[in-house]
Design an enzyme around this catalytic site. Structure first.
Site, PDB file in Angstrom:
ATOM      1  N   TRP A 179       0.387  -1.159  -0.072  1.00  0.00           N
ATOM      2  CA  TRP A 179      -0.240   0.177   0.268  1.00  0.00           C
ATOM      3  C   TRP A 179       1.195   1.431  -0.013  1.00  0.00           C
ATOM      4  O   TRP A 179       2.031   1.426   0.636  1.00  0.00           O
ATOM      5  CB  TRP A 179      -1.079   0.226   1.003  1.00  0.00           C
ATOM      6  CG  TRP A 179      -1.954   1.337   1.570  1.00  0.00           C
ATOM      7  CD1 TRP A 179      -2.777   1.761   0.598  1.00  0.00           C
ATOM      8  CD2 TRP A 179      -0.901   2.339   2.235  1.00  0.00           C
ATOM      9  NE1 TRP A 179      -3.289   3.139   0.715  1.00  0.00           N
ATOM     10  CE2 TRP A 179      -2.287   3.548   1.901  1.00  0.00           C
ATOM     11  CE3 TRP A 179      -0.373   2.010   3.168  1.00  0.00           C
ATOM     12  CZ2 TRP A 179      -2.207   4.623   2.958  1.00  0.00           C
ATOM     13  CZ3 TRP A 179      -0.229   3.953   3.567  1.00  0.00           C
ATOM     14  CH2 TRP A 179      -1.525   4.769   3.627  1.00  0.00           C
ATOM     15  N   ASP A 346     -16.448  11.413  -1.106  1.00  0.00           N
ATOM     16  CA  ASP A 346     -15.479  10.531  -0.968  1.00  0.00           C
ATOM     17  C   ASP A 346     -16.852   9.620   0.486  1.00  0.00           C
ATOM     18  O   ASP A 346     -18.169  10.469   0.346  1.00  0.00           O
ATOM     19  CB  ASP A 346     -14.483  10.466  -0.662  1.00  0.00           C
ATOM     20  CG  ASP A 346     -13.511   9.227  -1.252  1.00  0.00           C
ATOM     21  OD1 ASP A 346     -13.145   8.862  -0.119  1.00  0.00           O
ATOM     22  OD2 ASP A 346     -12.983   9.384  -2.105  1.00  0.00           O
ATOM     23  N   ASP A 347     -15.822   9.401   1.061  1.00  0.00           N
ATOM     24  CA  ASP A 347     -16.524   8.263   2.074  1.00  0.00           C
ATOM     25  C   ASP A 347     -16.858   8.963   2.984  1.00  0.00           C
ATOM     26  O   ASP A 347     -16.483  10.308   3.430  1.00  0.00           O
ATOM     27  CB  ASP A 347     -15.257   7.622   3.032  1.00  0.00           C
ATOM     28  CG  ASP A 347     -15.121   6.219   3.715  1.00  0.00           C
ATOM     29  OD1 ASP A 347     -16.355   5.778   4.553  1.00  0.00           O
ATOM     30  OD2 ASP A 347     -14.406   4.777   4.220  1.00  0.00           O
ATOM     31  N   ARG A 426      -8.352  -3.533   8.171  1.00  0.00           N
ATOM     32  CA  ARG A 426      -9.180  -2.123   7.983  1.00  0.00           C
ATOM     33  C   ARG A 426     -11.177  -2.406   8.725  1.00  0.00           C
ATOM     34  O   ARG A 426     -11.661  -1.666   8.476  1.00  0.00           O
ATOM     35  CB  ARG A 426      -9.281  -1.268   6.538  1.00  0.00           C
ATOM     36  CG  ARG A 426      -9.555   0.210   6.955  1.00  0.00           C
ATOM     37  CD  ARG A 426      -9.922   0.184   5.241  1.00  0.00           C
ATOM     38  NE  ARG A 426      -9.799   2.062   4.901  1.00  0.00           N
ATOM     39  CZ  ARG A 426     -10.076   3.259   4.609  1.00  0.00           C
ATOM     40  NH1 ARG A 426     -11.092   2.807   3.796  1.00  0.00           N
ATOM     41  NH2 ARG A 426      -9.640   4.390   4.589  1.00  0.00           N
ATOM     42  N   LYS A 460     -16.934   5.802  -7.404  1.00  0.00           N
ATOM     43  CA  LYS A 460     -15.742   6.018  -6.949  1.00  0.00           C
ATOM     44  C   LYS A 460     -15.655   4.543  -6.082  1.00  0.00           C
ATOM     45  O   LYS A 460     -16.391   4.338  -5.382  1.00  0.00           O
ATOM     46  CB  LYS A 460     -14.658   6.641  -5.954  1.00  0.00           C
ATOM     47  CG  LYS A 460     -13.899   6.425  -6.244  1.00  0.00           C
ATOM     48  CD  LYS A 460     -13.454   7.591  -5.231  1.00  0.00           C
ATOM     49  CE  LYS A 460     -11.369   6.672  -3.786  1.00  0.00           C
ATOM     50  NZ  LYS A 460     -10.590   8.116  -3.768  1.00  0.00           N
ATOM     51  N   TRP A 461     -15.427   3.067  -6.973  1.00  0.00           N
ATOM     52  CA  TRP A 461     -15.893   2.001  -6.205  1.00  0.00           C
ATOM     53  C   TRP A 461     -14.822   1.458  -5.545  1.00  0.00           C
ATOM     54  O   TRP A 461     -13.970   0.928  -6.356  1.00  0.00           O
ATOM     55  CB  TRP A 461     -15.885   1.382  -7.652  1.00  0.00           C
ATOM     56  CG  TRP A 461     -17.012   0.055  -7.365  1.00  0.00           C
ATOM     57  CD1 TRP A 461     -16.278  -1.268  -6.015  1.00  0.00           C
ATOM     58  CD2 TRP A 461     -17.908  -0.550  -7.683  1.00  0.00           C
ATOM     59  NE1 TRP A 461     -17.077  -2.038  -6.556  1.00  0.00           N
ATOM     60  CE2 TRP A 461     -18.045  -1.792  -6.346  1.00  0.00           C
ATOM     61  CE3 TRP A 461     -19.551  -0.234  -8.444  1.00  0.00           C
ATOM     62  CZ2 TRP A 461     -19.125  -3.733  -6.308  1.00  0.00           C
ATOM     63  CZ3 TRP A 461     -20.140  -1.506  -8.382  1.00  0.00           C
ATOM     64  CH2 TRP A 461     -19.902  -2.701  -7.610  1.00  0.00           C
ATOM     65  N   ASP A 462     -14.777   1.832  -3.898  1.00  0.00           N
ATOM     66  CA  ASP A 462     -13.559   1.190  -3.234  1.00  0.00           C
ATOM     67  C   ASP A 462     -14.130  -0.644  -2.646  1.00  0.00           C
ATOM     68  O   ASP A 462     -14.587  -0.760  -2.665  1.00  0.00           O
ATOM     69  CB  ASP A 462     -13.823   2.011  -2.047  1.00  0.00           C
ATOM     70  CG  ASP A 462     -11.720   2.488  -2.172  1.00  0.00           C
ATOM     71  OD1 ASP A 462     -11.287   1.656  -2.480  1.00  0.00           O
ATOM     72  OD2 ASP A 462     -12.177   3.828  -1.399  1.00  0.00           O
ATOM     73  N   ASN A 464     -12.078  -1.747   0.222  1.00  0.00           N
ATOM     74  CA  ASN A 464     -10.680  -1.588   0.820  1.00  0.00           C
ATOM     75  C   ASN A 464      -9.755  -3.108   1.496  1.00  0.00           C
ATOM     76  O   ASN A 464      -9.383  -3.031   2.024  1.00  0.00           O
ATOM     77  CB  ASN A 464     -10.590  -1.180   1.885  1.00  0.00           C
ATOM     78  CG  ASN A 464     -10.144   0.996   1.352  1.00  0.00           C
ATOM     79  OD1 ASN A 464      -9.352   1.033   0.729  1.00  0.00           O
ATOM     80  ND2 ASN A 464     -11.688   1.526   0.810  1.00  0.00           N
ATOM     81  N   ASP A 531      -3.020   5.105  -3.282  1.00  0.00           N
ATOM     82  CA  ASP A 531      -3.622   6.102  -2.396  1.00  0.00           C
ATOM     83  C   ASP A 531      -1.866   7.634  -2.091  1.00  0.00           C
ATOM     84  O   ASP A 531      -2.628   8.832  -1.244  1.00  0.00           O
ATOM     85  CB  ASP A 531      -3.258   5.619  -0.255  1.00  0.00           C
ATOM     86  CG  ASP A 531      -5.192   5.541  -0.823  1.00  0.00           C
ATOM     87  OD1 ASP A 531      -5.512   5.557  -1.927  1.00  0.00           O
ATOM     88  OD2 ASP A 531      -5.395   4.924   0.144  1.00  0.00           O
TER      89      ASP A 531
HETATM   90  C1  GLA Z   1      -9.068   4.359   0.076  1.00  0.00           C
HETATM   91  C2  GLA Z   1      -9.226   5.014  -0.663  1.00  0.00           C
HETATM   92  C3  GLA Z   1      -8.886   6.039  -0.683  1.00  0.00           C
HETATM   93  C4  GLA Z   1     -10.488   7.365   0.262  1.00  0.00           C
HETATM   94  C5  GLA Z   1     -10.920   6.463   1.231  1.00  0.00           C
HETATM   95  C6  GLA Z   1     -11.673   5.948   1.611  1.00  0.00           C
HETATM   96  O1  GLA Z   1      -8.245   4.074   1.455  1.00  0.00           O
HETATM   97  O2  GLA Z   1      -7.973   4.518  -1.902  1.00  0.00           O
HETATM   98  O3  GLA Z   1      -8.867   6.893  -1.965  1.00  0.00           O
HETATM   99  O4  GLA Z   1     -11.149   6.755  -0.890  1.00  0.00           O
HETATM  100  O5  GLA Z   1     -10.413   4.892   1.059  1.00  0.00           O
HETATM  101  O6  GLA Z   1     -12.136   5.921   3.277  1.00  0.00           O
END
Ligand code: GLA
Length: 714
Positions: A179, A346-347, A426, A460-462, A464, A531
């Site tokens: 990461w 975003d989130d 996470r 934006k489809w995350d 993690n 990131d």
């Molecule tokens: C990941 C993404 C970030 C952001 C965070 C939000 O880490 O890579 O760009 O969207 O999630 O929690």
């Protein structure tokens, strides 16, 4: 008895088939590459040749028989096999013989060669498929395995592809990291034995290494010289490349889904189709191989590959979870000041019983948090519309925080070990996409948002977390199907989204580069490479990905991760990709905001050349204290050159950089853009393409650290 007699007749027909066609020579070819198969006297299929396309067809008959093309477990080979089938009688041997082949044209114009092989003891058959894209020298290979038995069989190894090389030396380049430290290029010579590049991370499969590699043949390759094989697996899950050198110094490359914990049962009559292994072979170094992939991807694979891309302002680094309607609307004003097309929320916008105020809770509960967004997403869409920017939104629909209503109500939807303490990556767990009800839920997240707010113009489809606590409550006694069925479930969801909302662009994000591959990119217009947005690190990261992925698909954002780089350096690095910003105007001087706005306008002008042109990587950041990349429009009328002094040494000698890809007989005017401070002394001059490519331009200096220049050639 009857069964054995039938099998014998079938076997006889197969061998007669081969004989009747007088041992065909099967060619899979593009303009520059040829893959040739021959059938041996024993009826088996051999890879006779893989290399530069031969000029004279008549020479093909001189080629040696070669090595068995798709080697099966249990027979006379001592090295890695491509296929292992445990038949219903628990005998795990398979021997494949040539049955037939056919050549057709795919809907996208590629020439598809399908070779059918079959065992004459068991009714197991295999189709090897090769789609050849002539102009880009790209071959897309996949395999279909059919269980013709009356009972289930178990696939224990089921490669998409097996390729053989016989060269004096093999130099493998891998792209490993972690990461925020992705795609570090390193080279190893392959000697006797195996080198395995693989992942068993499941959902966030490419966190430590994306699913691609390069092998330089005979000697190490450079950007412009050397034979190099570049391959990648189009599979959004566990992958494996096994590169094995045998006692004759022959290399085999076996590519496919990682068989780790993935034995797959095929019921009577069922077929298993492997993902695509996509490869090219360049005789002019890594640069040509990369361009083959870029052009192919834009034309045939990447979602909306020839379409436009929007610039955007994201609020993640500007606010993290700490926002309300007012802050977001103010950021929309920043989007307007910066001149970008879209504002991306975003989130942190969802969850009521457990509001998403940090990454510890709320994931899975996709309703707007009333305290933060009392007027819901519709209000934000409305505000964005009033300000003349589009609106996009972040989701991570495959995941759940244990502190969420989704987890409380649907524990059976969560991949978890029922009899053990859970551990978290996470603070979250992965939903069980092998379960159709979970697929409905994940589809529903997107469907609900787009139904309620049709103005949403981007997702934006995350993703993690890797798959942890590996046990599917849904699959019960077929746990080893989970890694494969998870990915198939994901594709079912993405297919439904694509069918209902074909035109909504989506960014594939996974905490950075955790998930990138050419199957996912059928559904996603772009991906989030890391990131880490420190522009110096990004020079390396963007360089690494550009070995296989076009910059059009690589999001490159300007943030406050800057290691002393000024706003120009950061904007220039981001201009080499799909540009965005993740910054607050209040943190910048007015002059910097103005610079960003102008740089966005310049980017809009240069975008067709950068995103749709041919990329020539002139000076690698890996090779010293500077870096340079250029893009040339397909008609060679325009080009954009980027140059960076990263770590110039005191009194270091620098040399002219020879440009590439221009028309030698055209005159090009050099015009520097994104100007702030120093400009090149040759700004405004006109040179021939020949001069620029033979003598070059003094793009670098030794004066001070972190300087950058962008020039447009017209
Ligand atoms: C990941 C993404 C970030 C952001 C965070 C939000 O880490 O890579 O760009 O969207 O999630 O929690």
């Amino acid at each position: 008895m009857k069964k054995i007699a039938l099998l014998l007749v079938a076997a006889l027909l197969c061998s007669l088939g081969a004989a009747a066609q007088d041992k065909p020579i099967i060619k899979v070819e593009t303009q520059g590459v040829q893959l040739v198969f021959k059938v041996g006297d024993n009826g088996r299929l051999y890879q006779s040749y893989l290399g530069k396309r031969l000029t004279h067809e008549a020479d093909l008959k001189h080629l040696p028989k070669g090595t068995e093309a798709y080697i099966t477990h249990g027979m006379e080979d001592y090295f890695e096999s491509a296929l292992e089938v445990e038949h219903s009688d628990h005998n795990s041997s398979t021997e494949l013989k040539y049955v037939s082949h056919e050549v057709t044209t795919q809907a996208d114009g590629a020439t598809l060669t399908t070779i059918t092989l079959a065992d004459d003891v068991y009714p197991t058959s295999v189709k090897l498929r090769f789609a050849a894209y002539a102009d880009q020298d790209i071959i897309v290979e996949s395999t279909e395995i059919t269980n013709g038995e009356k009972k289930p069989v178990v696939l224990r190894q089921y490669a998409s592809s097996m390729l053989h090389m016989r060269r004096s030396h093999y130099y493998l380049t891998e792209y490993s990291g972690d990461w925020a430290n992705e795609v570090n290029m390193s080279q190893t010579e392959l000697n006797f034995g195996k080198k395995v590049l693989d992942s068993k991370l499941g959902s966030r499969a490419s966190m430590f290494m994306p699913s691609f590699f390069q092998v330089a043949l005979d000697a190490p390759a450079t950007e412009t010289t050397g034979d190099v094989l570049v391959g990648t697996l189009a599979w959004t899950g566990n992958y494996r490349f096994c590169l094995e050198v045998d006692q004759h110094n022959a290399l085999r490359v076996v590519s496919g889904i990682n068989p780790y914990f993935s034995a797959y049962t095929l019921k009577a009559g069922e077929k298993f189709t492997t993902p695509d292994f996509i490869f090219t072979l360049s005789d002019a170094g890594r640069g040509k191989a990369a361009r083959n992939f870029h052009t192919w991807a834009r034309n045939y694979r990447l979602k909306d590959g020839n379409g436009n891309r929007m610039t955007l302002l994201n609020n993640w680094e500007a606010t993290y979870f700490d926002f309300n309607e007012e802050k977001l609307v103010n950021l929309m004003d920043d989007a307007v000041k910066l001149g970008v097309d879209l504002f991306l929320l975003d989130d942190g916008w969802f969850g009521n019983k457990y509001p998403r105020s940090s990454d510890h809770q709320g994931l899975g509960d996709w309703q707007e948090t009333e305290g933060k967004l009392p007027h819901k997403v519709g209000y934000l869409c409305q505000k964005a519309k009033e300000k003349g920017v589009k609106f996009g939104i972040w989701i991570e629909p495959e995941m759940v925080n244990p502190k969420s209503e989704l987890y409380e109500n649907h524990k059976d939807w969560v991949i978890h070990l029922p009899n053990r303490k859970e551990y978290y990556f996470r603070n979250q767990l992965v939903l069980d996409l092998s379960n159709p009800k979970v697929q409905d839920h994940v589809f529903g997240v997107v469907d609900r948002l787009l139904t309620d707010y049709p103005e949403i113009a981007f997702f934006k489809w995350d993703c993690n977390s890797p798959i942890t606590n590996i046990y599917s409550p849904y699959l019960k006694e077929q746990q080893t199907h989970l890694y494969v069925d998870y990915v198939r479930g994901l594709y079912k969801v993405l297919d439904r989204i694509k069918a209902k909302y074909p035109n909504v662009p989506m960014m594939l994000c996974s905490g950075g580069s955790g998930r990138i591959d050419y199957e996912a990119l059928r559904y996603f217009t772009e991906f989030w490479p890391s990131d880490n947005t420190d522009p110096v690190e990004r020079l390396y990261i963007q360089w690494g990905y550009s070995n296989v992925y076009p910059v059009k698909a690589q999001c490159a954002h300007v943030t406050t991760w800057n290691r002393g780089a000024d706003i120009k350096f950061r904007m220039d690095v981001a201009s080499m990709g799909k540009m965005g910003l993740d910054i607050k105007c209040t943190d910048m001087k007015p002059e910097e905001v103005e610079f960003c706005h102008d740089a966005v306008m310049n980017y809009n002008r240069m975008k067709p050349v950068i995103l749709d042109g041919d990329q020539y990587r002139l000076v690698s950041p890996y090779e010293g204290n500077h870096a340079s990349t250029m893009f040339v429009s397909p008609d060679k009328a325009k080009a954009v050159v980027f140059a960076f002094d990263v770590n110039p040494r005191y009194a270091e000698r620098t040399y002219p950089v020879k440009l590439q890809g221009l028309d030698p007989n055209r005159e090009y005017r050099v015009k520097e853009t994104n100007l702030r401070g120093d400009k090149y002394w040759f700004n405004g001059r006109t040179y021939s393409g020949d001069y620029l490519m033979t003598v070059g331009l003094e793009l670098f200096s030794n004066r001070r650290g972190l300087t950058s220049h962008v020039i447009e050639l017209e």
